[in-house]
Design an enzyme around this catalytic site. Structure first.
Site, PDB file in Angstrom:
ATOM      1  N   SER A 113       0.793  -1.225   0.000  1.00 26.45           N
ATOM      2  CA  SER A 113       0.000   0.000   0.000  1.00 26.45           C
ATOM      3  C   SER A 113       0.826   1.276   0.000  1.00 26.45           C
ATOM      4  O   SER A 113       1.611   1.500  -0.904  1.00 26.45           O
ATOM      5  CB  SER A 113      -0.936  -0.035   1.205  1.00 26.45           C
ATOM      6  OG  SER A 113      -1.859   0.991   1.109  1.00 26.45           O
ATOM      7  N   HIS A 114       0.701   2.079   1.056  1.00 23.39           N
ATOM      8  CA  HIS A 114       1.359   3.392   1.102  1.00 23.39           C
ATOM      9  C   HIS A 114       2.814   3.292   1.528  1.00 23.39           C
ATOM     10  O   HIS A 114       3.515   4.299   1.546  1.00 23.39           O
ATOM     11  CB  HIS A 114       0.598   4.294   2.071  1.00 23.39           C
ATOM     12  CG  HIS A 114       0.525   3.697   3.443  1.00 23.39           C
ATOM     13  ND1 HIS A 114      -0.285   2.612   3.703  1.00 23.39           N
ATOM     14  CD2 HIS A 114       1.175   3.980   4.582  1.00 23.39           C
ATOM     15  CE1 HIS A 114      -0.131   2.282   4.977  1.00 23.39           C
ATOM     16  NE2 HIS A 114       0.744   3.085   5.535  1.00 23.39           N
ATOM     17  N   LYS A 126      -1.816 -10.198   0.584  1.00 24.05           N
ATOM     18  CA  LYS A 126      -3.002 -10.526   1.376  1.00 24.05           C
ATOM     19  C   LYS A 126      -3.981 -11.336   0.552  1.00 24.05           C
ATOM     20  O   LYS A 126      -3.943 -11.332  -0.687  1.00 24.05           O
ATOM     21  CB  LYS A 126      -3.660  -9.270   1.928  1.00 24.05           C
ATOM     22  CG  LYS A 126      -4.340  -8.420   0.905  1.00 24.05           C
ATOM     23  CD  LYS A 126      -5.124  -7.322   1.603  1.00 24.05           C
ATOM     24  CE  LYS A 126      -5.719  -6.394   0.562  1.00 24.05           C
ATOM     25  NZ  LYS A 126      -6.565  -5.379   1.121  1.00 24.05           N
ATOM     26  N   ASP A 279      -3.011   6.292  -3.259  1.00 26.64           N
ATOM     27  CA  ASP A 279      -1.804   5.694  -2.677  1.00 26.64           C
ATOM     28  C   ASP A 279      -1.234   4.575  -3.551  1.00 26.64           C
ATOM     29  O   ASP A 279      -1.670   4.370  -4.686  1.00 26.64           O
ATOM     30  CB  ASP A 279      -2.091   5.191  -1.256  1.00 26.64           C
ATOM     31  CG  ASP A 279      -2.961   3.949  -1.248  1.00 26.64           C
ATOM     32  OD1 ASP A 279      -3.710   3.745  -2.225  1.00 26.64           O
ATOM     33  OD2 ASP A 279      -2.896   3.167  -0.272  1.00 26.64           O
ATOM     34  N   ASP A 281      -1.489   1.326  -3.785  1.00 27.73           N
ATOM     35  CA  ASP A 281      -2.363   0.313  -4.380  1.00 27.73           C
ATOM     36  C   ASP A 281      -3.726   0.874  -4.780  1.00 27.73           C
ATOM     37  O   ASP A 281      -4.643   0.116  -5.105  1.00 27.73           O
ATOM     38  CB  ASP A 281      -2.526  -0.888  -3.440  1.00 27.73           C
ATOM     39  CG  ASP A 281      -3.103  -0.506  -2.095  1.00 27.73           C
ATOM     40  OD1 ASP A 281      -2.943   0.661  -1.687  1.00 27.73           O
ATOM     41  OD2 ASP A 281      -3.733  -1.362  -1.455  1.00 27.73           O
ATOM     42  N   ASP A 283      -6.162   2.416  -3.141  1.00 30.49           N
ATOM     43  CA  ASP A 283      -7.388   2.360  -2.331  1.00 30.49           C
ATOM     44  C   ASP A 283      -7.589   3.579  -1.442  1.00 30.49           C
ATOM     45  O   ASP A 283      -8.686   3.828  -0.971  1.00 30.49           O
ATOM     46  CB  ASP A 283      -7.473   1.047  -1.534  1.00 30.49           C
ATOM     47  CG  ASP A 283      -6.294   0.819  -0.615  1.00 30.49           C
ATOM     48  OD1 ASP A 283      -5.362   1.649  -0.607  1.00 30.49           O
ATOM     49  OD2 ASP A 283      -6.294  -0.210   0.091  1.00 30.49           O
ATOM     50  N   ARG A 284      -6.524   4.362  -1.196  1.00 28.10           N
ATOM     51  CA  ARG A 284      -6.695   5.581  -0.402  1.00 28.10           C
ATOM     52  C   ARG A 284      -6.877   6.780  -1.318  1.00 28.10           C
ATOM     53  O   ARG A 284      -6.472   6.744  -2.479  1.00 28.10           O
ATOM     54  CB  ARG A 284      -5.455   5.853   0.446  1.00 28.10           C
ATOM     55  CG  ARG A 284      -5.181   4.806   1.461  1.00 28.10           C
ATOM     56  CD  ARG A 284      -4.034   5.243   2.345  1.00 28.10           C
ATOM     57  NE  ARG A 284      -3.777   4.204   3.324  1.00 28.10           N
ATOM     58  CZ  ARG A 284      -3.134   4.381   4.461  1.00 28.10           C
ATOM     59  NH1 ARG A 284      -2.665   5.580   4.748  1.00 28.10           N
ATOM     60  NH2 ARG A 284      -2.948   3.395   5.297  1.00 28.10           N
ATOM     61  N   SER A 367      -7.847   7.336   7.795  1.00 28.10           N
ATOM     62  CA  SER A 367      -6.571   7.210   7.093  1.00 28.10           C
ATOM     63  C   SER A 367      -6.737   7.361   5.586  1.00 28.10           C
ATOM     64  O   SER A 367      -6.008   6.740   4.827  1.00 28.10           O
ATOM     65  CB  SER A 367      -5.968   5.855   7.412  1.00 28.10           C
ATOM     66  OG  SER A 367      -6.911   4.832   7.112  1.00 28.10           O
ATOM     67  N   LYS A 378     -11.583  -0.306   0.238  1.00 33.14           N
ATOM     68  CA  LYS A 378     -11.692   1.126   0.042  1.00 33.14           C
ATOM     69  C   LYS A 378     -11.245   1.433  -1.381  1.00 33.14           C
ATOM     70  O   LYS A 378     -10.568   0.629  -2.007  1.00 33.14           O
ATOM     71  CB  LYS A 378     -10.894   1.893   1.087  1.00 33.14           C
ATOM     72  CG  LYS A 378      -9.434   1.492   1.246  1.00 33.14           C
ATOM     73  CD  LYS A 378      -8.870   2.179   2.477  1.00 33.14           C
ATOM     74  CE  LYS A 378      -7.380   1.950   2.637  1.00 33.14           C
ATOM     75  NZ  LYS A 378      -7.082   0.723   3.399  1.00 33.14           N
ATOM     76  N   ARG A 498       0.095   5.847  16.841  1.00 32.23           N
ATOM     77  CA  ARG A 498      -0.851   6.812  16.276  1.00 32.23           C
ATOM     78  C   ARG A 498      -1.680   7.407  17.407  1.00 32.23           C
ATOM     79  O   ARG A 498      -2.225   6.663  18.224  1.00 32.23           O
ATOM     80  CB  ARG A 498      -1.789   6.138  15.277  1.00 32.23           C
ATOM     81  CG  ARG A 498      -1.073   5.405  14.144  1.00 32.23           C
ATOM     82  CD  ARG A 498      -1.991   5.247  12.950  1.00 32.23           C
ATOM     83  NE  ARG A 498      -1.496   4.289  11.972  1.00 32.23           N
ATOM     84  CZ  ARG A 498      -0.500   4.507  11.115  1.00 32.23           C
ATOM     85  NH1 ARG A 498       0.142   5.660  11.130  1.00 32.23           N
ATOM     86  NH2 ARG A 498      -0.141   3.574  10.244  1.00 32.23           N
TER      87      ARG A 498
HETATM   88  C1  VG1 Z   1      -3.422   1.804   8.387  1.00 26.98           C
HETATM   89  C2  VG1 Z   1      -4.624   2.686   8.593  1.00 26.98           C
HETATM   90  C3  VG1 Z   1      -5.897   1.878   8.442  1.00 26.98           C
HETATM   91  C4  VG1 Z   1      -5.899   1.182   7.077  1.00 26.98           C
HETATM   92  C5  VG1 Z   1      -4.632   0.361   6.920  1.00 26.98           C
HETATM   93  C6  VG1 Z   1      -4.521  -0.253   5.543  1.00 26.98           C
HETATM   94  O1  VG1 Z   1      -3.380   0.806   9.378  1.00 26.98           O
HETATM   95  O2  VG1 Z   1      -4.586   3.310   9.846  1.00 26.98           O
HETATM   96  O3  VG1 Z   1      -7.008   2.727   8.598  1.00 26.98           O
HETATM   97  O4  VG1 Z   1      -7.018   0.353   6.959  1.00 26.98           O
HETATM   98  O5  VG1 Z   1      -3.493   1.182   7.114  1.00 26.98           O
HETATM   99  O6  VG1 Z   1      -4.577   0.725   4.555  1.00 26.98           O
HETATM  100  P1  VG1 Z   1      -2.443   0.903  10.672  1.00 26.98           P
HETATM  101  O7  VG1 Z   1      -2.638  -0.400  11.388  1.00 26.98           O
HETATM  102  O8  VG1 Z   1      -1.069   1.154  10.193  1.00 26.98           O
HETATM  103  O9  VG1 Z   1      -2.955   2.073  11.461  1.00 26.98           O
HETATM  104  V1  VG1 Z   1      -3.632   0.546   3.183  1.00 26.98           V
HETATM  105  O10 VG1 Z   1      -4.078   1.724   2.080  1.00 26.98           O
HETATM  106  O11 VG1 Z   1      -2.125   0.589   3.843  1.00 26.98           O
HETATM  107  O12 VG1 Z   1      -4.008  -0.979   2.637  1.00 26.98           O
HETATM  108 CO    CO Z   2      -3.598   1.335   0.207  1.00 30.94          CO
END
Ligand code: VG1
Ligand code: CO
Length: 545
Positions: A113-114, A126, A279, A281, A283-284, A367, A378, A498
């Site tokens: 992801s990010h 996943k 982001d 992948d 989804d954000r 997030s 998302k 966080r």
């Molecule tokens: C973070 C965010 C959470 C989100 C997750 C996956 O998780 O806070 O809201 O669902 O990333 O998003 P964490 O456990 O680091 O707080 V993504 O776009 O990284 O798949």
């Molecule tokens: Co993502």
């Protein structure tokens, strides 16, 4: 086709976090590491023989190698067919859309992801179920168990295949269908939004938009949907070529990592009226107006409040859902609409059962994640199109839409402070100390704010009754403000703390007070209660969003 069983032995720590297993590329590149985890997934499944698997990833470094390994292992596991995105690419929401459209048995998504990519960056994997959504905790716990007792993985003797062209190939008995990664997804979005009206907005000389794909997977999706199907001028999409290392950046659409976009929207000379980003992948999302970053929690509330303007949702929302740390702005909208609002732990997997049961239509997280029942992830571009559809109908700039929303509902002033890469033991100590002191905190005056309640969030899924505990420490103040503490479940280095801060301000004359200033008493309280500086050795947060 010759089946091969390769002896293996468990690796420690193959425990999926908030969203799959995320580790450094260097960890994933160890012989048998990826194979063990994939085998553990396949061993946990049952009934996949002859069925269809969807496979794709965000194109980060190691995506190409991992895809070939997984294809061979899928053949050995007895899948009848794999739908794989061309060049191994599928954004997370597109993978979800493909699983649903083709009624696949499940899907494997390769993404961190990010998190940054590249040889020294992060990689992730996943499993998604047949509803298109991330597997629940019960499944991921079982996969972890399996990784701890694994003694072999199974593959077939086959060469890498060319994923560069749409078409069909075989690996042994298993059919591999290479699909256009964008087509099914674009068609789905087109069915939800008023493309004609959005196209008319994008054609207006007084409206200029920029979409920053951050060198990540959404580049081709945004080019196709915004520029080709909706006719936005060429150049609307920037950083639109996916790179295995995202150009060395963090593909995380927030004011820190997408600072260039925010600055462009703040500069009147740019001529821009609307900005957005997504982001790694896809989804954000980030939504930016002229000199105005829309907070994700506000975005969720605005999206819910304006449902009647959007063709795909105009018939009504069954309910809304937000993760616990997400601001309560959407709760106020739900109350006015007379629909339920669900509060879940962090991570999209918790929304799946609500969406499947038809209890919620729109979901979101602080997030920068928003989405709906159209998929089970998302969806970054979905949120951008939703906003464009609102702008097209209301003919009002994004910042004014948010300000009017605050006037109507009051403002939930909100911010998240991240302390990244702190010492793991220090993070655990901070959280454990906090947990131990919760009962004593109730009723006390802390930084002149009275604590009304304090707990560690636990969630019982209203559909399947499953219980998830220790999902974040909440300190609720008498004036309705709150501070939430939790440790990230997506990082790959040390721990990330966080701290989520929220305060409700009804008085419209106070809505323009800068966020950090409005939250100063809560920031002070967080420090007093959790002794962040003493525990982490940090003077302040690394990222404020
Ligand atoms: C973070 C965010 C959470 C989100 C997750 C996956 O998780 O806070 O809201 O669902 O990333 O998003 P964490 O456990 O680091 O707080 V993504 O776009 O990284 O798949
Ligand atoms: Co993502």
């Amino acid at each position: 086709m010759k089946l091969i069983s390769v002896p293996s032995a468990p690796f420690s720590g193959q425990k999926p976090g908030t969203s799959g297993l995320r580790k450094k590329v260097t960890v994933f590149r160890q012989p048998r590491y990826l194979e063990n985890f994939v085998q553990a997934i396949f061993d946990t499944l049952s009934g996949q023989q002859g069925k269809t698997l969807v496979l794709g990833g965000d194109g980060r470094f190691y995506n190409d190698v991992a895809i070939q390994t997984i294809l061979r292992m899928a053949a050995a596991a007895g899948f009848g067919r794999v739908l794989v995105g061309r060049d191994g690419i599928l954004s997370t929401p597109a993978a979800s859309a493909v699983i649903r459209k083709w009624q696949a048995f499940g899907g494997i998504i390769l993404s961190a992801s990010h998190n940054p990519g590249g040889p020294d960056g992060d990689f992730g994997i996943k499993y998604n179920l047949s509803n298109g959504g991330p597997a629940n905790e019960g499944f991921t716990d079982a996969v972890y168990q399996r990784t701890q007792e694994i003694s072999a993985y199974h593959t077939v003797d086959a060469a890498d295949i060319d994923l560069g062209r749409i078409g069909e190939l075989h690996i042994g008995e298993m059919l591999v269908t290479i699909i256009d990664p964008v087509a099914d997804y674009a068609e789905l979005l087109e069915s939800l939004f008023d493309f004609e009206r959005i196209a008319a907005l994008l054609a207006r000389p007084d409206f200029r938009m920029r979409f920053d794909a951050m060198h990540a997977v959404n580049g081709p999706y945004a080019h196709e949907i915004l520029e080709r199907r909706l006719g936005a001028p060429a150049g609307t999409v920037v950083n639109g070529t996916p790179l295995p290392d995202f150009g060395g950046g963090h593909p995380d659409p927030n004011p820190v990592y997408a600072a260039e976009l925010v600055a462009a929207l703040a500069d009147s000379r740019s001529g821009l009226s609307f900005g957005a980003a997504s982001d790694g992948d896809g989804d954000r999302n980030m939504i930016v107006g002229r000199d105005f970053v829309v907070s994700p929690s506000d975005s969720l509330a605005v999206i819910a409040a304006n449902y009647a303007l959007i063709p795909g949702y105009a018939s009504g929302l069954a309910g809304v859902a937000r993760s616990m740390p997400t601001s309560c702005a959407v709760d106020r909208v739900a109350r006015e609409l007379g629909i339920p609002c669900y509060e879940t732990p962090t991570g999209w997997k918790y929304f799946g059962s609500l969406l499947d049961a038809g209890k919620a239509t729109i979901c979101g997280e602080e997030s920068a994640g928003t989405g709906s029942s159209h998929v089970r992830e998302k969806d970054g571009l979905w949120a951008v199109l939703y906003w464009l559809n609102i702008l097209a109908v209301r003919d009002t700039p994004a910042d004014v839409i948010v300000r009017e929303h605050w006037q109507r509902f009051g403002r939930n002033v909100y911010s998240r402070h991240d302390y990244e890469g702190i010492d793991t033991a220090a993070g655990d100590r901070l959280m454990n100390d906090l947990r131990a002191r919760l009962p004593q905190l109730v009723g006390t005056l802390c930084n002149e704010l009275r604590v009304a309640a304090a707990d560690d969030f636990a969630y019982t899924d209203p559909v399947d009754g499953s219980l998830s505990e220790r999902q974040g420490v909440r300190i609720l103040l008498e004036d309705g403000s709150r501070v939430v503490f939790r440790l990230s479940g997506t990082g790959t280095e040390g721990a990330t703390l966080r701290v989520y801060l929220e305060r409700y301000v009804a008085d419209a004359s106070q809505h323009e007070v800068p966020t950090q200033e409005a939250l100063a008493p809560l920031i002070g309280l967080a420090e007093t209660v959790a002794q962040i500086a003493a525990n982490t050795g940090r003077k302040g947060p690394d990222v404020i969003s």
